[in-house]
Design a protein around this motif. Structure first.
Motif, short mmCIF file in Angstrom:
data_model
loop_
_atom_site.label_atom_id
_atom_site.label_comp_id
_atom_site.label_asym_id
_atom_site.label_seq_id
_atom_site.Cartn_x
_atom_site.Cartn_y
_atom_site.Cartn_z
N TRP A 5 0.84 -1.20 0.00
CA TRP A 5 0.00 0.00 0.00
C TRP A 5 0.88 1.26 0.00
N GLY A 6 0.44 2.27 -0.73
CA GLY A 6 1.12 3.57 -0.71
C GLY A 6 0.71 4.34 0.54
N LEU A 7 1.68 4.97 1.22
CA LEU A 7 1.37 5.68 2.46
C LEU A 7 0.78 7.07 2.19
N ARG A 8 0.92 7.56 0.96
CA ARG A 8 0.41 8.91 0.67
C ARG A 8 -1.10 8.89 0.39
N ASP A 9 -1.51 7.93 -0.48
CA ASP A 9 -2.93 7.93 -0.87
C ASP A 9 -3.68 6.69 -0.37
N PHE A 10 -2.99 5.81 0.38
CA PHE A 10 -3.60 4.61 0.98
C PHE A 10 -4.18 3.65 -0.06
N SER A 11 -3.64 3.73 -1.29
CA SER A 11 -4.13 2.84 -2.35
C SER A 11 -3.29 1.56 -2.38
N CYS A 12 -3.90 0.50 -2.90
CA CYS A 12 -3.19 -0.78 -3.03
C CYS A 12 -2.33 -0.74 -4.28
N LEU A 13 -1.01 -0.89 -4.11
CA LEU A 13 -0.07 -0.81 -5.24
C LEU A 13 0.12 -2.16 -5.91
N LYS A 14 0.21 -3.22 -5.10
CA LYS A 14 0.45 -4.56 -5.65
C LYS A 14 -0.23 -5.60 -4.77
N THR A 15 -0.60 -6.72 -5.38
CA THR A 15 -1.13 -7.87 -4.64
C THR A 15 -0.33 -9.10 -5.05
N PHE A 16 0.13 -9.85 -4.06
CA PHE A 16 0.91 -11.07 -4.31
C PHE A 16 0.05 -12.28 -3.95
N GLU A 17 -0.22 -13.12 -4.93
CA GLU A 17 -1.03 -14.32 -4.68
C GLU A 17 -0.19 -15.56 -4.94
N LEU A 44 9.47 -16.43 -1.14
CA LEU A 44 10.28 -15.24 -1.41
C LEU A 44 9.73 -14.57 -2.66
N TRP A 45 9.37 -13.27 -2.52
CA TRP A 45 8.74 -12.53 -3.62
C TRP A 45 9.63 -11.38 -4.06
N THR A 46 9.77 -11.20 -5.37
CA THR A 46 10.45 -10.02 -5.89
C THR A 46 9.38 -8.96 -6.16
N ILE A 47 9.51 -7.81 -5.50
CA ILE A 47 8.46 -6.78 -5.55
C ILE A 47 8.30 -6.22 -6.96
N LYS A 48 9.42 -6.00 -7.66
CA LYS A 48 9.39 -5.36 -8.97
C LYS A 48 8.57 -6.17 -9.99
N THR A 49 8.79 -7.51 -9.96
CA THR A 49 8.14 -8.37 -10.97
C THR A 49 6.87 -9.03 -10.47
N ASN A 50 6.56 -8.86 -9.18
CA ASN A 50 5.34 -9.44 -8.60
C ASN A 50 5.35 -10.96 -8.55
N GLU A 51 6.52 -11.59 -8.71
CA GLU A 51 6.51 -13.05 -8.79
C GLU A 51 7.17 -13.70 -7.57
N CYS A 52 6.74 -14.93 -7.29
CA CYS A 52 7.35 -15.73 -6.22
C CYS A 52 8.56 -16.44 -6.82
N VAL A 53 9.75 -16.08 -6.36
CA VAL A 53 10.97 -16.63 -6.97
C VAL A 53 11.44 -17.91 -6.29
N LYS A 54 10.97 -18.14 -5.06
CA LYS A 54 11.41 -19.35 -4.36
C LYS A 54 10.40 -19.73 -3.29
N THR A 55 10.16 -21.02 -3.13
CA THR A 55 9.34 -21.53 -2.03
C THR A 55 10.21 -22.45 -1.19
N LEU A 56 10.27 -22.18 0.10
CA LEU A 56 11.12 -22.96 1.01
C LEU A 56 10.24 -23.77 1.95
N ASP A 57 10.50 -25.07 2.00
CA ASP A 57 9.73 -25.96 2.87
C ASP A 57 10.61 -26.35 4.05
#
Length: 795
Positions: A542-554, A583-596
């Motif tokens: 979320w952006g702190l200036r306008d309280f809008s949702c910038l990205k969603t990671f699913e 582990l998520w990369t914010i720029k690309t919105n993708e999950c780059v690794k899952t650790l069990d």
């Protein structure tokens, strides 16, 4: 970034008798269906003796020479282990009709005694593994057996729930004496010499027996339920423990949770271990269940009912080392100390545990009266705050030697305090949130932050809340302070996250968008961004200036319980209730690794100051340390690439120099079927190429021939390469006996793949041969007619 688990702090002891090797280096701890071997110095798990049938180990014993370990399980099986390897040497059925409760080996390790819940004692010959004695006469569970240290006597002592000590003569298989004096269960037997025995009981007395007359010499009232009595050795300076003269002295451990030294001659307590807590007559979490003297380390080992293993200096009873055998459910964990040398852990109990990572030494901090729910550490790493169900918060400080003490306490919430966050710039304030839906800001007095003043604090100072604000309509699960200490964020079960001003706790904005309760909120260390995680399985920025949702990671299939920013704010690490880390990369919105790394909910997630290590804590009682291995993986990949280039260059050189055997070997090691094919083609192009190929194939190792066989299956599928495949196959069939060919790995599937394609190639060649023969025939006939016409013309 990429992470790999480097260490796990997991339960290694779940109750039962602990044993130490003669050299004092190894500790053997029963843990359900296995016995764990622990390095005493580092606290590391070396290996486990694991049974096949998954039944609990009910008793085990280590031989006096440390060579052999014998376990007895609930499945009524006895196992003899060579524990150093670790390997089970022999398994045989115990002829008990109920599980074994205790066992003992004689000093020569040739006889094993097992006491069962079926009221019998069996004695086993350890060389031939048969039962030599079946001693009946005890009533109820036989929970104690000990061989007399003098082997020539061939005597066995036992005790069961009739509170009597029986002496068995193994020559006649009869009970020759009954020592009757205790009025509750006998908990330990210790031999002072051949004729003097010390027994302790839950009837709050210890008794000294004369084994010649079979009579009691002295009864020592100790005024606590005694679980173990240990005789102090005659030699050695124990003057600091009140031992002033010669004679028998012993140490008791029991329900009060302290060690006390007693003089047999006067039946008086000559020394009580100084402890920082008030003694209780009733059993408590500090009560001791075991005690033994470790001569090699000159230490006394005790085990508490909470499965903590403590080593004390035998001369002074000062604490040397403490290991936590069992953690229960771990609710939170954070790095602690200036160099992140410790981790502080909140387990499902009112006690905190502080682990020193280098030695596994564990401090147990008492203070809270109910389960600790959350904790947070100040930036410098010396002070931290805990909050608990007892509606209080406590501030703790780590001293120079790593000792942690409570320096302040705050009361004020109406319900359990479920979330806490510390100020980021200076150690100036703490924010807490509770199930009473309120947020409180507590100022930290300067007297706690300066080292000199903090050292003078003898009892916790009271803290008072500066601001109290009702923040949400439901439980507040998480609270976070911004890097500049000006803002704070809260996340609640009401599906909302809110932004507040730190100065007066005024509401600045609301973040709305999650479909279920929010579990965690976190400020970015670099950008004006807030991250939230929710029970709906998503993460949002979320952006702190306008309280809008910038990205969603699913990507999570379960609730996302914790999130942290890593890689200097470029990535997010999240933990779920299914035991997975992502582990998520914010720029690309993708999950780059899952650790069990866990099997249950991950409640704790924290990275160190260098941002190269992460600690996770879970409901499965395990704490895992993860190392950032990005650089290592990059270096390995680069090294692999360089090695590949070098090998390829070497291969082209070998082909140029016509050193085909080496070229074949190198191409096979590179696992490149096409390159091997190129080498085979190059050999066949040579004059007498078939013979050269045969010579080179024959000289290959078995594993190389297996690889070539796998390659030629692929070549044989293509008509352009089938001649080379058939040439290699011919060589293998010619020079390898059928029996040796059958030993090749994958021979069955190779033959199944080769047959249909080979038949197809032969059919194609047959058709080609027919066509060529027909063309030749036609050409021949045409030529003959032409010649006849010429002849006629000349005539």
């Amino acid at each position: 970034s990429s992470y790999a688990a480097t260490r796990r702090i997991e339960p290694f002891y779940k109750g039962g008798r602990i044993q130490i090797s003669q050299d004092g280096k190894f500790m053997f701890c029963p843990c359900g269906s296995k016995v764990n071997v622990i390095d005493v110095e580092t606290g590391a798990l070396l290996h486990s003796l694991t049974q096949e049938e998954e039944e609990d180990v009910t008793a085990f014993v280590l031989s006096p020479d440390d060579e052999v370990l014998v376990t007895g399980s609930r499945a009524l099986l006895l196992r003899r282990w060579r524990w150093q390897e670790p390997r089970c040497e022999r398994t045989w059925r115990a002829v008990h009709s109920a599980p074994m409760a205790t066992m003992a080996l004689d000093p020569t390790a040739t006889l094993l005694a097992t006491g069962g819940c079926d009221s019998t004692i069996k004695v086993w010959d350890m060389i031939k593994h048969y039962c030599t004695h079946n001693l009946k006469g005890s009533s109820g569970v036989v929970h104690l057996v000990e061989f007399h240290p003098d082997i020539s006597r061939l005597q066995l002592l036992s005790s069961s729930i009739d509170y009597k000590i029986r002496i068995w003569d193994l020559k006649s298989s009869k009970c020759v004496a009954l020592l009757d004096g205790h009025f509750s269960a006998v908990t330990s037997l210790a031999f002072a010499d051949g004729n003097t025995l010390l027994s302790s009981g839950r009837d709050k007395i210890c008794m000294v027996w004369d084994l010649e007359t079979k009579q009691s010499k002295r009864t020592v009232p100790v005024y606590e339920t005694v679980e173990a009595a240990v005789l102090l050795p005659e030699e050695g300076d124990f003057s600091q423990l009140g031992v002033k003269k010669q004679g028998l002295h012993f140490v008791t451990a029991g329900s009060k949770g302290i060690l006390r030294v007693w003089d047999v001659a006067t039946a008086a307590c000559v020394h009580t271990q100084p402890v920082p807590f008030a003694l209780q007559d009733e059993p408590s979490e500090r009560s001791l269940s075991q005690c033994q003297f470790v001569p090699a380390r000159n230490e006394i080992l005790t085990v508490s009912v909470e499965h903590n293993i403590i080593f004390y200096d035998a001369q002074t009873l000062q604490l040397r080392k403490q290991l936590a055998g069992y953690n229960e459910e771990v609710l939170d964990a954070k790095f602690l100390g200036p160099g992140d040398s410790h981790i502080v852990v909140a387990t499902n109990s009112p006690q905190l545990k502080v682990f020193e990572l280098a030695t596994s030494h564990c401090q147990i901090l008492y203070g809270h009266t109910e389960t600790i729910l959350a904790l947070d550490v100040f930036r410098k790493g010396l002070m931290f705050v805990t909050s608990a169900k007892d509606r209080s918060i406590r501030v703790w400080r780590m001293g120079k030697a790593g000792r942690v003490t409570c320096v302040a306490q705050g009361l004020g919430h109406a319900h359990g305090v479920g979330a806490v966050a510390c100020s980021r710039l200076k150690e100036s304030f703490v924010v807490t949130s509770s199930q009473d839906c309120t947020i409180k800001i507590w100022n930290i007095p300067e007297s706690l932050t300066s080292k000199a003043k903090a050292a003078l604090i003898s009892s916790p100072e009271p803290l008072h809340a500066r601001v109290t604000e009702r923040g949400h309509d439901k439980d507040i699960n998480s609270v976070a302070v911004s890097p500049n200490d000006k803002l704070l964020a809260t996340g609640s079960q009401d599906r909302l996250a809110k932004l507040w001003s730190c100065s007066d706790c005024s509401l600045l904005g609301v973040f709305s968008g999650h479909k279920r309760g929010i579990w965690c909120v976190q400020f970015s260390p670099m950008d004006q961004v807030l991250a939230t995680s929710s029970a709906d399985g998503t993460l949002k920025l979320w952006g702190l200036r306008d309280f809008s949702c910038l990205k969603t990671f699913e990507g999570h299939d379960a609730s996302v319980l914790k999130i942290i920013f890593v890689s200097r704010g470029a990535q997010l690490l999240s933990s779920g209730s299914d035991g997975l880390l992502k582990l998520w990369t914010i720029k690309t919105n993708e999950c780059v690794k899952t650790l069990d790394g866990h099997e249950d909910k991950i409640w704790g997630l924290h990275s160190n100051k260098k941002d190269d290590m992460v600690v996770t804590a879970s409901s499965d009682s395990c704490i895992t340390l993860w190392q950032d291995v990005t650089e290592i993986e990059e270096k390995e990949a680069q090294a692999k690439q360089e090695e590949q280039i070098m090998k390829e260059q070497e291969l082209s050189n070998l082909l140029h120099e016509k050193r085909y055997l080496k070229a074949l070997g190198l191409a096979i090691s590179l696992d490149r079927p096409h390159t091997v094919l190129t080498v085979v083609k190059a050999i066949l192009k040579e004059p007498e190429g078939r013979r050269h190929l045969e010579e080179n194939i024959v000289r290959l190792r078995k594993d190389q021939k297996e690889a070539v066989l796998a390659f030629l299956v692929t070549w044989n599928t293509n008509s352009r390469n089938c001649h080379e495949a058939q040439a290699v196959m011919e060589t293998l069939l010619k020079h390898e006996a059928p029996d040796s060919l059958l030993q090749f790995s994958g021979i069955k599937s190779a033959v199944e793949s080769l047959l249909p394609y080979t038949e197809r190639h032969f059919q194609r060649l047959s058709r080609l041969l027919q066509a060529s023969t027909f063309i030749e025939f036609m050409w021949h006939n045409m030529r003959l007619a032409d010649v006849a016409q010429q002849d006629q013309g000349t005539l």
